[in-house]
Write a protein that holds these residues in place. Structure first.
Motif, PDB file in Angstrom:
ATOM      1  N   THR A   7      39.787 117.127-106.900  1.00 43.03           N
ATOM      2  CA  THR A   7      39.990 117.213-108.342  1.00 43.03           C
ATOM      3  C   THR A   7      40.856 116.040-108.791  1.00 43.03           C
ATOM      4  N   MET A   8      40.975 115.887-110.097  1.00 41.32           N
ATOM      5  CA  MET A   8      41.844 114.841-110.630  1.00 41.32           C
ATOM      6  C   MET A   8      43.286 115.093-110.166  1.00 41.32           C
ATOM      7  N   VAL A  67      35.644 111.483-107.931  1.00 45.01           N
ATOM      8  CA  VAL A  67      36.792 111.693-108.816  1.00 45.01           C
ATOM      9  C   VAL A  67      37.425 110.359-109.211  1.00 45.01           C
ATOM     10  N   ASP A  69      35.630 107.663-109.746  1.00 38.61           N
ATOM     11  CA  ASP A  69      34.725 107.245-110.828  1.00 38.61           C
ATOM     12  C   ASP A  69      35.062 107.961-112.131  1.00 38.61           C
ATOM     13  N   GLU A  70      35.407 109.234-112.040  1.00 39.92           N
ATOM     14  CA  GLU A  70      35.800 109.992-113.235  1.00 39.92           C
ATOM     15  C   GLU A  70      37.050 109.370-113.863  1.00 39.92           C
ATOM     16  N   ARG A  74      37.539 107.592-117.585  1.00 37.59           N
ATOM     17  CA  ARG A  74      38.548 108.062-118.548  1.00 37.59           C
ATOM     18  C   ARG A  74      39.525 106.962-118.953  1.00 37.59           C
TER      19      ARG A  74
END
Length: 76
Positions: A7-8, A67, A69-70, A74
């Protein structure tokens, strides 16, 4: 390993950064927008060890890549 396990919050903890949701949002707000010409791992706000981790995981398309890449998205 299943990429969904990361997760982040896990990523921020791995990077040695505060990993609670408010701290993550503050970090992203403080560092965006990151120019499209700058690779995420080359951003000036990372330490050498953070930069190395991000670069290695992205290049190897390792289980942290999703994550990362996420986070990259953002920050743009």
């Amino acid at each position: 390993m299943d990429a969904n396990l990361h997760t982040m919050s896990n990523l921020f903890a791995q990077l040695g950064l505060p990993a609670d949701p408010a701290a993550i949002e503050e970090f992203i707000s403080r560092h965006r927008p990151l120019g499209n010409e700058i690779a995420l791992y080359r951003a000036s706000f990372w330490t050498d060890s953070q930069r190395s981790f991000l670069k290695e995981e992205i290049i190897e398309d390792a289980d942290w890549a999703g994550v990362i890449d996420e986070l990259n998205g953002r920050l743009r």
